[in-house]
Design a protein around this motif. Sequence first.
Motif, PDB file in Angstrom:
ATOM      1  N   ALA A  74       0.990  -1.374  -0.102  1.00 54.50           N
ATOM      2  CA  ALA A  74       0.001   0.013   0.019  1.00 54.50           C
ATOM      3  C   ALA A  74       0.920   1.248  -0.068  1.00 54.50           C
ATOM      4  CB  ALA A  74      -1.057   0.007   1.115  1.00 54.50           C
ATOM      5  N   VAL A  75       0.436   2.471  -0.880  1.00 56.32           N
ATOM      6  CA  VAL A  75       1.181   3.782  -0.747  1.00 56.32           C
ATOM      7  C   VAL A  75       0.337   4.527   0.229  1.00 56.32           C
ATOM      8  CG1 VAL A  75       1.808   5.407  -2.149  1.00 56.32           C
ATOM      9  CG2 VAL A  75       1.678   3.231  -3.213  1.00 56.32           C
ATOM     10  N   VAL A  76       1.131   4.848   1.292  1.00 53.52           N
ATOM     11  CA  VAL A  76       0.780   5.727   2.397  1.00 53.52           C
ATOM     12  C   VAL A  76       1.337   7.016   2.482  1.00 53.52           C
ATOM     13  CG1 VAL A  76       0.114   5.772   4.951  1.00 53.52           C
ATOM     14  CG2 VAL A  76       0.371   3.377   3.655  1.00 53.52           C
ATOM     15  N   GLN A  77       0.265   8.058   2.394  1.00 56.25           N
ATOM     16  CA  GLN A  77       0.825   9.460   2.317  1.00 56.25           C
ATOM     17  C   GLN A  77      -0.218  10.336   3.164  1.00 56.25           C
ATOM     18  OE1 GLN A  77       0.665  10.042  -2.002  1.00 56.25           O
ATOM     19  NE2 GLN A  77       2.650   9.666  -2.290  1.00 56.25           N
ATOM     20  N   HIS A  78       0.379  11.456   3.475  1.00 56.34           N
ATOM     21  CA  HIS A  78      -0.475  12.519   4.176  1.00 56.34           C
ATOM     22  C   HIS A  78      -1.241  13.397   3.057  1.00 56.34           C
ATOM     23  CE1 HIS A  78       2.308  12.877   8.054  1.00 56.34           C
ATOM     24  NE2 HIS A  78       1.097  12.116   8.319  1.00 56.34           N
ATOM     25  N   TYR A  79      -2.438  13.585   3.426  1.00 59.55           N
ATOM     26  CA  TYR A  79      -3.463  14.225   2.501  1.00 59.55           C
ATOM     27  C   TYR A  79      -3.859  15.527   2.998  1.00 59.55           C
ATOM     28  CZ  TYR A  79      -7.622  13.883  -0.639  1.00 59.55           C
ATOM     29  OH  TYR A  79      -8.277  14.143  -1.546  1.00 59.55           O
ATOM     30  N   GLY A  80      -3.139  16.416   2.994  1.00 60.77           N
ATOM     31  CA  GLY A  80      -3.280  17.741   3.121  1.00 60.77           C
ATOM     32  C   GLY A  80      -3.108  18.202   4.550  1.00 60.77           C
ATOM     33  N   SER A  81      -2.863  17.211   5.426  1.00 51.71           N
ATOM     34  CA  SER A  81      -2.414  17.903   6.821  1.00 51.71           C
ATOM     35  C   SER A  81      -1.960  16.374   7.345  1.00 51.71           C
ATOM     36  CB  SER A  81      -3.623  18.332   7.872  1.00 51.71           C
ATOM     37  OG  SER A  81      -4.517  17.431   8.063  1.00 51.71           O
ATOM     38  N   PRO A  82      -0.933  16.465   8.611  1.00 54.03           N
ATOM     39  CA  PRO A  82      -0.671  15.190   9.525  1.00 54.03           C
ATOM     40  C   PRO A  82      -1.651  14.384   9.873  1.00 54.03           C
ATOM     41  CG  PRO A  82       0.625  17.012   9.841  1.00 54.03           C
ATOM     42  CD  PRO A  82      -0.598  17.738   9.106  1.00 54.03           C
ATOM     43  N   LYS A  83      -2.848  14.801   9.879  1.00 51.86           N
ATOM     44  CA  LYS A  83      -3.816  14.168  10.692  1.00 51.86           C
ATOM     45  C   LYS A  83      -4.866  13.367   9.510  1.00 51.86           C
ATOM     46  CE  LYS A  83      -4.599  17.274  14.491  1.00 51.86           C
ATOM     47  NZ  LYS A  83      -3.728  18.159  14.355  1.00 51.86           N
ATOM     48  N   GLU A  84      -4.596  13.574   8.425  1.00 54.75           N
ATOM     49  CA  GLU A  84      -5.410  12.939   7.245  1.00 54.75           C
ATOM     50  C   GLU A  84      -4.317  12.303   6.513  1.00 54.75           C
ATOM     51  OE1 GLU A  84      -7.684  15.400   4.889  1.00 54.75           O
ATOM     52  OE2 GLU A  84      -8.835  16.619   6.719  1.00 54.75           O
ATOM     53  N   VAL A  85      -4.764  10.829   6.181  1.00 51.25           N
ATOM     54  CA  VAL A  85      -3.928   9.985   5.440  1.00 51.25           C
ATOM     55  C   VAL A  85      -4.875   9.463   4.281  1.00 51.25           C
ATOM     56  CG1 VAL A  85      -2.580   7.907   5.564  1.00 51.25           C
ATOM     57  CG2 VAL A  85      -2.586   9.129   7.506  1.00 51.25           C
ATOM     58  N   ASN A  86      -4.021   9.218   3.128  1.00 49.97           N
ATOM     59  CA  ASN A  86      -4.339   8.621   1.887  1.00 49.97           C
ATOM     60  C   ASN A  86      -3.844   7.333   1.866  1.00 49.97           C
ATOM     61  OD1 ASN A  86      -4.243   8.232  -0.979  1.00 49.97           O
ATOM     62  ND2 ASN A  86      -5.538   9.897  -1.276  1.00 49.97           N
ATOM     63  N   ILE A  87      -4.551   6.408   1.428  1.00 51.30           N
ATOM     64  CA  ILE A  87      -3.958   4.993   1.276  1.00 51.30           C
ATOM     65  C   ILE A  87      -4.230   4.525  -0.137  1.00 51.30           C
ATOM     66  CG2 ILE A  87      -3.791   2.674   2.091  1.00 51.30           C
ATOM     67  CD1 ILE A  87      -5.160   5.265   4.545  1.00 51.30           C
ATOM     68  N   ARG A  88      -3.402   4.067  -0.844  1.00 48.76           N
ATOM     69  CA  ARG A  88      -3.662   3.638  -2.180  1.00 48.76           C
ATOM     70  C   ARG A  88      -3.194   2.325  -2.293  1.00 48.76           C
ATOM     71  NH1 ARG A  88      -1.009   7.870  -6.135  1.00 48.76           N
ATOM     72  NH2 ARG A  88       0.506   7.917  -4.402  1.00 48.76           N
ATOM     73  N   VAL A  89      -4.188   1.235  -2.944  1.00 48.14           N
ATOM     74  CA  VAL A  89      -3.787  -0.308  -2.825  1.00 48.14           C
ATOM     75  C   VAL A  89      -4.233  -0.563  -4.219  1.00 48.14           C
ATOM     76  CG1 VAL A  89      -4.418  -2.493  -1.964  1.00 48.14           C
ATOM     77  CG2 VAL A  89      -4.517  -0.473  -0.192  1.00 48.14           C
ATOM     78  N   ALA A  90      -3.147  -1.478  -4.966  1.00 51.15           N
ATOM     79  CA  ALA A  90      -3.328  -1.726  -6.366  1.00 51.15           C
ATOM     80  C   ALA A  90      -4.119  -2.995  -6.249  1.00 51.15           C
ATOM     81  CB  ALA A  90      -2.009  -2.094  -6.880  1.00 51.15           C
ATOM     82  N   PRO A  91      -4.982  -3.252  -7.338  1.00 50.28           N
ATOM     83  CA  PRO A  91      -5.698  -4.425  -7.393  1.00 50.28           C
ATOM     84  C   PRO A  91      -4.990  -5.659  -7.418  1.00 50.28           C
ATOM     85  CG  PRO A  91      -5.525  -3.356  -9.671  1.00 50.28           C
ATOM     86  CD  PRO A  91      -4.836  -2.285  -8.648  1.00 50.28           C
ATOM     87  N   LYS A  92      -5.584  -6.595  -7.190  1.00 53.37           N
ATOM     88  CA  LYS A  92      -5.003  -7.960  -6.817  1.00 53.37           C
ATOM     89  C   LYS A  92      -6.133  -9.139  -7.113  1.00 53.37           C
ATOM     90  CE  LYS A  92      -1.626  -7.201  -3.282  1.00 53.37           C
ATOM     91  NZ  LYS A  92      -1.267  -7.821  -1.752  1.00 53.37           N
ATOM     92  N   GLU A  93      -5.792 -10.158  -7.921  1.00 50.35           N
ATOM     93  CA  GLU A  93      -6.693 -11.043  -8.430  1.00 50.35           C
ATOM     94  C   GLU A  93      -7.336 -11.867  -7.081  1.00 50.35           C
ATOM     95  OE1 GLU A  93      -5.230 -13.847 -11.040  1.00 50.35           O
ATOM     96  OE2 GLU A  93      -4.704 -12.446 -12.676  1.00 50.35           O
ATOM     97  N   GLY A  94      -8.494 -12.016  -6.880  1.00 48.60           N
ATOM     98  CA  GLY A  94      -9.219 -12.579  -5.954  1.00 48.60           C
ATOM     99  C   GLY A  94      -9.803 -11.814  -5.092  1.00 48.60           C
TER     100      GLY A  94
END
Length: 307
Positions: A74-94
């Motif tokens: 997963a790609v984890v980054q702050h999203y505008g402020s240190p209290k908000e976090v954006n998590i991006r997960v690539a698709p996987k089969e199944g």
Amino acid sequence: MSKATMNINFMGARKPLGILSVLLVIASVALLVTRGLNLGLDFTGGTTVVVKSPVDVELSQARADLAESGFSDAVVQHYGSPKEVNIRVAPKEGDDADTIGHDVYAALKLHNEDLELLKVEFVGPQVGDELRDESGTAMLLALGLMMLYVWFRFSNKFGVATVVALFHDVIIVLGLFSLVQWPFDLTVLAAVLALIGYSLNDSIVVADRIREDFRNSRQNDPTQIINNAVNATFSRTINTSLTTLLVLVALYFFGGEVMRAFSEALLVGIAVGTYSSIYVVSNILFMMNVSKEDFLIPEPEEIDEMP
């Protein structure tokens, strides 16, 4: 230093810098072919989760919590402020696309009960493929329209030189993204398109002065004419680049992770674009044997109205 006293021999280094440009372009193309770009979820598809905590979130701890639950990539980054976090997960089969976002939220909530779920979005692989294809088309279309504009405004030689400089800038920026594997998403694509406009504007300023000097100068040496034109526009080029760089540096440090990739692409692009406006354009003009005759305004033919 004023424009009148500035007399830098820019063209003295054009040959070694021209060779450097060729090597950088070849290396960039090789990287793009062998390593490719680290495409973001905008192009590959996947799930985006945005959460908010009442306290600052440590990204390293969030990554460790997700890894325990099977989301190690997963790609984890702050999203505008240190209290908000954006998590991006690539698709996987199944994996179930409808539940993966809530699974990510549940994995984080195990270690932070006050965590609030703000947004869950899923981009399917088909949508990602369409975005990738349409983005590539948009970039090629922008380059093509720029070429037509310069072609009609100046001359065939300037049209070729300017478009080569545009391709030079874009390929080197993409090559750097391939080398360091920075994520390439729609935000970065927007930066690349902005770079095309910026680089073209800088090239036109230099080209316009070169054209006027070829027409008005009594000298016949193309090297000296182009050198004088670059000297005359150099302070304007540097001032424009520096003021733009100040804004981008502020975005890089204070714009958060969302704007970081955008500012990275433009920071590199503006440096490369400023360089190419001087050396790539001039080298291409010399390769095509530019001369005063290329810029002379044809005199209108006199028509004898007598019968």
